[in-house]
Design an enzyme around this catalytic site. Structure first.
Site, PDB file in Angstrom:
ATOM      1  N   LYS A 213      20.217 -19.515  22.780  1.00  0.00           N
ATOM      2  CA  LYS A 213      19.392 -19.864  21.621  1.00  0.00           C
ATOM      3  C   LYS A 213      19.854 -21.221  21.123  1.00  0.00           C
ATOM      4  O   LYS A 213      21.042 -21.403  20.833  1.00  0.00           O
ATOM      5  CB  LYS A 213      19.544 -18.818  20.510  1.00  0.00           C
ATOM      6  CG  LYS A 213      18.746 -19.176  19.248  1.00  0.00           C
ATOM      7  CD  LYS A 213      18.645 -18.020  18.288  1.00  0.00           C
ATOM      8  CE  LYS A 213      18.012 -18.403  16.951  1.00  0.00           C
ATOM      9  NZ  LYS A 213      16.596 -18.749  17.030  1.00  0.00           N
TER      10      LYS A 213
ATOM     11  N   HIS B 112       6.819 -25.707  14.074  1.00  0.00           N
ATOM     12  CA  HIS B 112       8.240 -26.078  13.997  1.00  0.00           C
ATOM     13  C   HIS B 112       8.557 -27.330  14.828  1.00  0.00           C
ATOM     14  O   HIS B 112       9.198 -28.260  14.343  1.00  0.00           O
ATOM     15  CB  HIS B 112       9.124 -24.938  14.508  1.00  0.00           C
ATOM     16  CG  HIS B 112       8.866 -23.619  13.833  1.00  0.00           C
ATOM     17  ND1 HIS B 112       8.553 -23.517  12.505  1.00  0.00           N
ATOM     18  CD2 HIS B 112       8.892 -22.344  14.304  1.00  0.00           C
ATOM     19  CE1 HIS B 112       8.383 -22.235  12.185  1.00  0.00           C
ATOM     20  NE2 HIS B 112       8.583 -21.509  13.267  1.00  0.00           N
TER      21      HIS B 112
ATOM     22  N   ARG C 236       0.818  -1.227   0.000  1.00  0.00           N
ATOM     23  CA  ARG C 236       0.000   0.000   0.000  1.00  0.00           C
ATOM     24  C   ARG C 236       0.848   1.273   0.000  1.00  0.00           C
ATOM     25  O   ARG C 236       0.412   2.329  -0.410  1.00  0.00           O
ATOM     26  CB  ARG C 236      -0.917  -0.002   1.220  1.00  0.00           C
ATOM     27  CG  ARG C 236      -2.259  -0.614   0.891  1.00  0.00           C
ATOM     28  CD  ARG C 236      -3.230  -0.419   2.004  1.00  0.00           C
ATOM     29  NE  ARG C 236      -2.598  -0.713   3.299  1.00  0.00           N
ATOM     30  CZ  ARG C 236      -3.197  -0.591   4.465  1.00  0.00           C
ATOM     31  NH1 ARG C 236      -4.424  -0.154   4.520  1.00  0.00           N
ATOM     32  NH2 ARG C 236      -2.580  -0.887   5.590  1.00  0.00           N
TER      33      ARG C 236
ATOM     34  N   LYS D  55      10.804 -18.255  25.044  1.00  0.00           N
ATOM     35  CA  LYS D  55      11.542 -17.016  24.762  1.00  0.00           C
ATOM     36  C   LYS D  55      12.236 -16.565  26.042  1.00  0.00           C
ATOM     37  O   LYS D  55      11.857 -16.956  27.137  1.00  0.00           O
ATOM     38  CB  LYS D  55      10.574 -15.944  24.284  1.00  0.00           C
ATOM     39  CG  LYS D  55       9.859 -16.346  22.997  1.00  0.00           C
ATOM     40  CD  LYS D  55       9.646 -15.178  22.077  1.00  0.00           C
ATOM     41  CE  LYS D  55       8.908 -15.565  20.819  1.00  0.00           C
ATOM     42  NZ  LYS D  55       9.778 -15.888  19.692  1.00  0.00           N
TER      43      LYS D  55
ATOM     44  N   GLU E  23      14.961 -19.621  22.701  1.00  0.00           N
ATOM     45  CA  GLU E  23      15.408 -18.348  22.114  1.00  0.00           C
ATOM     46  C   GLU E  23      15.786 -17.392  23.232  1.00  0.00           C
ATOM     47  O   GLU E  23      15.188 -17.437  24.313  1.00  0.00           O
ATOM     48  CB  GLU E  23      14.271 -17.713  21.315  1.00  0.00           C
ATOM     49  CG  GLU E  23      13.813 -18.520  20.144  1.00  0.00           C
ATOM     50  CD  GLU E  23      12.718 -17.791  19.397  1.00  0.00           C
ATOM     51  OE1 GLU E  23      13.041 -17.045  18.479  1.00  0.00           O
ATOM     52  OE2 GLU E  23      11.550 -17.950  19.779  1.00  0.00           O
TER      53      GLU E  23
ATOM     54  N   ASP F  31       6.898 -23.689   6.407  1.00  0.00           N
ATOM     55  CA  ASP F  31       7.393 -23.747   7.783  1.00  0.00           C
ATOM     56  C   ASP F  31       8.904 -23.657   7.618  1.00  0.00           C
ATOM     57  O   ASP F  31       9.537 -24.609   7.144  1.00  0.00           O
ATOM     58  CB  ASP F  31       7.007 -25.070   8.445  1.00  0.00           C
ATOM     59  CG  ASP F  31       7.511 -25.143   9.883  1.00  0.00           C
ATOM     60  OD1 ASP F  31       8.647 -24.678  10.139  1.00  0.00           O
ATOM     61  OD2 ASP F  31       6.789 -25.663  10.742  1.00  0.00           O
ATOM     62  N   HIS F  32       9.494 -22.517   7.981  1.00  0.00           N
ATOM     63  CA  HIS F  32      10.891 -22.301   7.586  1.00  0.00           C
ATOM     64  C   HIS F  32      11.855 -23.298   8.248  1.00  0.00           C
ATOM     65  O   HIS F  32      12.954 -23.508   7.772  1.00  0.00           O
ATOM     66  CB  HIS F  32      11.326 -20.844   7.837  1.00  0.00           C
ATOM     67  CG  HIS F  32      11.643 -20.514   9.254  1.00  0.00           C
ATOM     68  ND1 HIS F  32      10.679 -20.189  10.178  1.00  0.00           N
ATOM     69  CD2 HIS F  32      12.812 -20.461   9.925  1.00  0.00           C
ATOM     70  CE1 HIS F  32      11.255 -19.953  11.340  1.00  0.00           C
ATOM     71  NE2 HIS F  32      12.556 -20.106  11.221  1.00  0.00           N
TER      72      HIS F  32
HETATM   73  C1  BG6 Z   1       8.970 -17.991  13.987  1.00  0.00           C
HETATM   74  C2  BG6 Z   1       8.240 -17.551  15.221  1.00  0.00           C
HETATM   75  O1  BG6 Z   1       8.173 -18.863  13.232  1.00  0.00           O
HETATM   76  O2  BG6 Z   1      10.173 -18.645  14.358  1.00  0.00           O
HETATM   77  C3  BG6 Z   1       9.122 -16.624  16.042  1.00  0.00           C
HETATM   78  O3  BG6 Z   1       7.044 -16.871  14.853  1.00  0.00           O
HETATM   79  C4  BG6 Z   1      10.452 -17.275  16.334  1.00  0.00           C
HETATM   80  O4  BG6 Z   1       8.466 -16.263  17.258  1.00  0.00           O
HETATM   81  C5  BG6 Z   1      11.096 -17.829  15.062  1.00  0.00           C
HETATM   82  O5  BG6 Z   1      11.292 -16.289  16.912  1.00  0.00           O
HETATM   83  C6  BG6 Z   1      12.308 -18.671  15.392  1.00  0.00           C
HETATM   84  O6  BG6 Z   1      12.973 -19.046  14.220  1.00  0.00           O
HETATM   85  P1  BG6 Z   1      14.533 -19.419  14.230  1.00  0.00           P
HETATM   86  O7  BG6 Z   1      14.809 -19.870  12.845  1.00  0.00           O
HETATM   87  O8  BG6 Z   1      15.260 -18.163  14.611  1.00  0.00           O
HETATM   88  O9  BG6 Z   1      14.703 -20.496  15.267  1.00  0.00           O
END
Ligand code: BG6
Length: 504
Positions: A353, A248, A50, A348, A224, A185-186
């Site tokens: 991490k 995840h 936008r 968190k 994290e 889902d990364h």
């Molecule tokens: C995301 C969550 O999908 O994954 C975040 O929404 C999280 O809250 C993140 O911080 C963590 O991803 P990674 O790859 O840093 O472990």
């Protein structure tokens, strides 16, 4: 996971182009793929949003993102100058049909220039509430009609409960075929996660012991150090269970627990994962409280810096009942995993991490060595480390050097960064490349997403109906005491031995 040589010319349309995800993840990934010669020979990236941007301003904004977030660091001018003309910007409102007509025109123009029909990929990097108008309006354009050359990519969160996920699936499949839909889902793009398939199914020595006879329990920790940052508005409606465990963490669990697939085929692999999700026991109310722990962080100190508590965050309800930590003991009701608990936790504001999976084996069935030769005979472990470093640690007992028989635990470590000179691709590079190649192996199928929601729904409901005494853990701690009790009740403790950077 396919090679790039045969990638068809591709137009990438990014809804939410001026947003954070594009700047932090998508453009850096496209740029790195380009430098690695993994983009199609002909491609164009159209950002939609936008905000008013000229193409030049849009490119500058994205360049700042690449400079900051790319694994390669700052761009080299001559490389960026070659890449950036592929990017353009269209100011558009997702609710305005006429703006989709401008998009159609733009794509047609590119088609004419190239003299061939490209693949068109629609990437929805938008707030969940905008998926519906975008999908419906795209449907009206006719751009998605040909399943072989148009695809849609949907970011998480995929719904906020089972019902909304079903609705979203219904909406998407009313316009696209399942083969056209890529639910991201990364975590599945991470090298260590893909390696689990290879580790388990391309080696003969692990599979015979990968079952209830030899494995005592499994643990998954995804911790994290960060808090919720400026995502308080989203997070307060979500929480650790929906934000991390439902997607995840359950995906990691699926890779550990799935049966060997017949072939390395997207649907075959996804079906084996669905089998796992279906086998996960769905708890009744009493079982939820016996098998879970939840927490919310209060203020504390992290690396010498004072950090505020979750409830003090902007856009977070000062009386919020949202958990920033969740732990669950899962049971799998199938032949292979009967009575093998799977403990998972994610939170968190933890001290480190890490994303790590621990497979803990049973003790040796008979003690051959006299007591006293070892302080304690530690059981074998396989630790799959996703973060901070990627690799595998195998723990076993060894004789210590010397004239006497003394035993001690030793580790064999496979560390990716030690074994290879090349940098690992970012998860988004792998996943975007897969979308361009039409390989859906690392993406969630509709039944998979729904099965994952079905697992956590009883927990969501029980937690919602019974507010917790929050906050209950300090920032920079490993979560509430209840999480320690959850695992200690079975005689175990949380194991935190990922592979560290530089470890050999
Ligand atoms: C995301 C969550 O999908 O994954 C975040 O929404 C999280 O809250 C993140 O911080 C963590 O991803 P990674 O790859 O840093 O472990």
């Amino acid at each position: 996971m396919t090679n790039s040589e045969n990638l068809k010319p591709t137009v990438l349309v990014i809804f939410g182009g001026s947003g954070d995800l594009n700047q932090r993840k998508l453009t850096p990934a496209f740029y790195n793929l380009y430098l690695d010669k993994q983009m199609p020979e002909k491609f164009a990236i159209i950002g939609l949003g936008r905000t008013s941007f000229t193409d030049a301003k849009f490119r500058t904004m994205l360049k700042e993102g690449v400079d900051k977030f790319s694994r390669r660091g700052k761009v080299k001018k001559e490389e960026w100058d070659k890449f950036s003309p592929t990017i353009s910007y269209l100011k558009s409102d997702v609710f305005e049909e006429k703006d989709y007509q401008s998009l159609v025109k733009e794509i047609k123009k590119i088609e004419e220039e190239w003299g061939e029909d490209p693949n068109v990929i629609f990437y929805l990097a938008v707030a969940p509430g905008l998926i519906e108008p975008v999908t419906k309006n795209l449907g009206k354009t006719g751009l998605c009609k040909n399943p072989s050359c148009s695809r849609i990519v949907v970011e998480k969160p995929f719904g906020h409960d089972l019902e909304s996920a079903k609705k979203l699936n219904d909406l998407l499949t009313s316009i696209f075929t399942e083969e056209q839909i890529y639910r991201i889902d990364h975590y599945l793009g991470k090298e260590a996660v893909q390696n689990m398939l290879v580790f388990r199914f391309a080696n003969v020595m692990f599979e015979p012991i990968w079952n209830r006879k030899y494995i005592e329990h499994v643990q998954i920790t995804v911790s994290e150090t960060v808090g919720v940052g400026d995502r308080g508005g989203y997070y307060d409606k979500s929480g650790a269970l929906k934000d991390m465990i439902q997607n995840h963490v359950l995906q990691l669990l699926c890779f550990v627990a799935m049966e060997p697939p017949v072939s390395f085929n997207a649907d075959e692999i996804r079906s084996r994962k669905v089998d796992v999700l279906r086998a996960l026991r769905k708890y009744d109310l009493k079982e939820v409280f016996e098998n879970t722990a939840r927490g919310q962080y209060r203020e504390g100190w992290m690396k010498g810096e004072e950090v505020e508590g979750y409830r003090q965050k902007e856009k977070v309800d000062p009386k919020s009942n949202t958990e920033t930590f969740a732990a669950v003991k899962f049971h799998l009701d199938n032949w292979r995993w009967q009575n093998v608990p799977f403990y998972v936790r994610s939170g968190k504001r933890m001290p480190e991490k890490m994303s790590v999976i621990t497979i803990q084996f049973r003790p040796v069935p008979h003690r051959v060595f006299p007591t006293g030769v070892a302080e304690s005979l530690q059981p074998n472990r396989i630790i799959i480390s996703i973060n901070p470093a990627t690799g595998i640690r195998i723990r076993f007992q060894a004789k210590q050097i010397g004239l006497n028989m003394r035993l001690g635990p030793e580790d064999m470590v496979f560390n990716y960064s030690d074994a290879y000179d090349t940098q690992q691709p970012e998860a988004y590079e792998t996943l975007l490349h897969d979308v361009m190649s039409g390989d859906a192996t690392l993406f969630m199928r509709s039944d998979e997403v729904e099965a994952a929601w079905a697992v956590v729904m009883p927990i969501i409901k029980a937690w919602k109906d019974s507010p917790a005494e929050f906050p209950n853990y300090a920032a920079n701690s490993w979560g509430p005491e209840s999480a320690e009790r959850l695992i200690a009740a079975d005689g175990f403790h949380w194991i935190t031995q990922p592979i560290k950077d530089g470890e050999k």
